[in-house]
Structures are given as C-alpha cells and as structure tokens.
Scaffold this motif. Structure first.
Motif, PDB file in Angstrom:
ATOM      1  N   ALA A 187       0.822  -1.208   0.000  1.00  0.00           N
ATOM      2  CA  ALA A 187       0.000   0.000   0.000  1.00  0.00           C
ATOM      3  C   ALA A 187       0.855   1.257   0.000  1.00  0.00           C
ATOM      4  O   ALA A 187       0.534   2.251  -0.657  1.00  0.00           O
ATOM      5  N   ALA A 233      -5.042   5.125  -1.721  1.00  0.00           N
ATOM      6  CA  ALA A 233      -3.843   4.412  -1.286  1.00  0.00           C
ATOM      7  C   ALA A 233      -3.462   4.799   0.134  1.00  0.00           C
ATOM      8  O   ALA A 233      -3.079   3.938   0.945  1.00  0.00           O
ATOM      9  N   GLU A 291      -5.756   3.088   2.563  1.00  0.00           N
ATOM     10  CA  GLU A 291      -5.374   1.685   2.742  1.00  0.00           C
ATOM     11  C   GLU A 291      -4.178   1.564   3.673  1.00  0.00           C
ATOM     12  O   GLU A 291      -4.112   0.650   4.512  1.00  0.00           O
TER      13      GLU A 291
END
Length: 340
Positions: free
Chosen positions: A103, A183, A186
């Motif tokens: 990630a 992103a 995450e």
C-alpha cells in the motif's frame, strides 16, 4: 499437671500454666477470630440493620485479539498486576506487514502519476493557447481572403482537439488525486490493523486468567487474557423482597470477611436487582412473594480499594450488612476498622 522425661532418666513436672504458655500464638489468634465470626453470625442485630452471606467479586475485562495471527509475545502471568495502557501481548502478522508495504508503494506510484498528470496539463494548456491564437488569426485572414476556408477549418479542429486534450489531462490529475487518497486510506487501515495487533490492558487490575500461550495461532475475537478491575470490587448478597425494597442506591453498608473478621470495610449499595433471582412457581399469595430474593451489590470504597488493592482476593466469603433505616446507628463492632 504433666510430667516429662529427663535425659538421664527421671521426670519433671510441667504446670498447666507452662503448657498454656507453650501454645502457638497463631492458634490463639485463630480461635479468637473464629469466636468473633460466630458472634457476628449469630448475634441479634438492631432493628433496621440486616446481614447476609456474600462473597467478593470484581468486574472482569477480557483482552481479545481483534484480528487473527500468531501470538508472538505474552508478557504477563496469572496474578500479575497491570496498568491501563500497558502492553500485555503482541500478535505477529507477516501478511499484514507485506500488505502495508504494498500500500505504501501504491501511494508513491499514485503521487508519481499525479506529477505526470500535472506536467501533462501544462503541456496541453500550452497547446491549447497556441491553437486558440492560430484559430483566431485564421478567422481574420479568411475574412480578408488571404487564406482559404479549409485552412481555418483545420485550425478549428486543432483548437477543439487541444481543448479535449486539456480536459483529459485535468481528469487524469483528478484521478491521480483520488488514487492517492485511496492508497493513503489503505495504508492507514493496515497501520491500524498492526496497531491492534499489539494488545494493551484496557484497565488497571490483576490478571485472572491467561487463556493462550506465545506461539499459538489466535482467531479474531479470541480471548487472550481476563483481567480483574480492582477499582470495581463488590460483595454480592441476596435479600428478601421486603428488605431489598427498602434499600437505596448509595446507602452505607459494611463488609466483614471470614479470613480477617477483625477488620470492618466500608461499602455502599451500588445495585439492587429489578427482577428476583429466585422466583417460586406462583407468587399469588403474600407468603410466596416473601420468598422472592433479590441480588444486591455492595461496592467497596474506592479510596480503600486503591490503598489495599494488592490484598483483594475475589471469591472470599464474608458477611454484608445494610441498613433499611438510615437513622439507625451502626453498632460499635461495625465501626470501620482497616489494616494498618
């Protein structure tokens, strides 16, 4: 009188007083305590004061795994004292750590895409500006007859294409922004998972049970430890309906424990059950209603618990005393007496 043998043969006389002096002092103390317990159990209390057998209990708090993994460390044993916020265990999850690295790489990739989109916007903006100038110039020249209409049409097409390319570049930038947000979210989620893989004690207290061992694989929601909250200790007693109905939350109470009857601990009524714990099959008559028993909690004084929490032992039996009439004074033997 009694006789005892001498080393050389002979005997000497031991008086009853000497024999009494040789008794174990602890045995005398134990006898005195048992006598006091019996007196408290059997004596008639003043009207307005009632007693009931009970036992010490404490609020239990479970420390459980929120996510599955292998229990890497367990730093406490049963009986250990813990404080709120103390790390008591850690769970290893290499898969989650790998996902976090992926990630984080995705965040860098999305930021690079954003930089490329911004550069593309600058280029498309320059192309659009040139196309606008060419198109405007062509419209003037065609009006004076210096260039054919086909050239103007071509410049208009280039202008419209430059507009579309500029709009597409802006859309790519917005997409790159959204990719970065996703992103980073995450990354935060995985970091939160890794944080939750470190188990901490939610309250200060004592470890009652250790339900797993280091090296074991634990499932999501599986209990690892049970902790006793020693700031919330109480004695549970049961009283008939007519007596429980006269109690109020916050009323004074007293607790005398079987192992240490020389001490009298202060308490308050913190809970009176709204439903009977023992309900006969029929409660249509007054005699049956009198058999209803209600659970009552006598909570220990917080200052006393804070000072003597190391001596608290759940499960210890004793007597709980409450007053149905607050105006009735406590007897002298129920004056608060605490260990020094």
């Amino acid at each position: 009188m009694a006789t005892s043998a001498l080393p050389g043969g002979g005997h000497f006389i031991v008086s009853a007083q000497a024999q009494s002096a040789q008794k174990d002092p602890l045995e005398k103390a134990r006898t005195a305590l048992e006598t006091l317990i019996n007196q408290l159990r059997n004596r008639d209390l003043p009207d307005g004061i009632i007693k009931s057998n009970g036992r010490i209990e404490a609020t239990e708090v479970d420390v459980a795994a929120k996510y599955p993994g292998r229990l890497a460390t367990l730093t406490v044993e049963e009986g250990d004292e813990v404080t709120a916020g103390q790390v008591v265990a850690t769970i290893s999850s290499p898969e989650t750590e790998a996902q976090l690295r992926g990630a984080q790489a995705e965040v860098l990739k999305s930021k690079q895409a954003l930089a490329e989109a911004i550069a593309q916007i600058a280029q498309r903006k320059s192309d659009l500006a040139f196309a606008i100038i060419e198109y405007d110039r062509g419209k003037k020249l065609v009006a004076s007859g210096n260039i054919p209409v086909e050239v103007v049409d071509l410049r208009r097409n280039k202008f419209e294409a430059a507009q579309a390319a500029y709009a597409a570049a802006n859309a790519q930038r917005d997409q790159a922004d959204s990719a970065i947000i996703a992103a980073e979210a995450e990354v935060e989620r995985l970091q939160s998972v890794l944080t939750d893989l470190t188990l901490i004690s939610p309250r200060s207290g004592r470890v009652q049970y250790r339900l797993a061992r280091a090296g074991e694989v634990v499932a999501a929601g599986q209990r690892v430890l049970t902790i006793l909250d020693l700031s919330d200790v109480y004695v549970t007693i049961y009283l008939p309906a007519d007596q429980a109905g006269q109690l109020g939350i916050g009323d004074e109470a007293r607790v005398i424990l079987d192992p240490v009857p020389q001490y009298v601990f202060p308490a308050t009524v913190s809970f009176v059950a709204t439903e009977a714990q023992f309900t006969p099959k029929s409660v249509e008559t007054s005699d049956e209603r009198e058999k209803l028993m209600f659970r009552v909690k006598l909570r220990g004084d917080p200052e006393v618990l804070d000072k003597y929490h190391r001596q608290v032992k759940t499960g210890v039996r004793g007597l709980g005393f409450v007053r149905t009439d607050p105006t009735v004074p406590w007897p002298a033997e129920m004056t608060v007496r605490l260990p020094q």
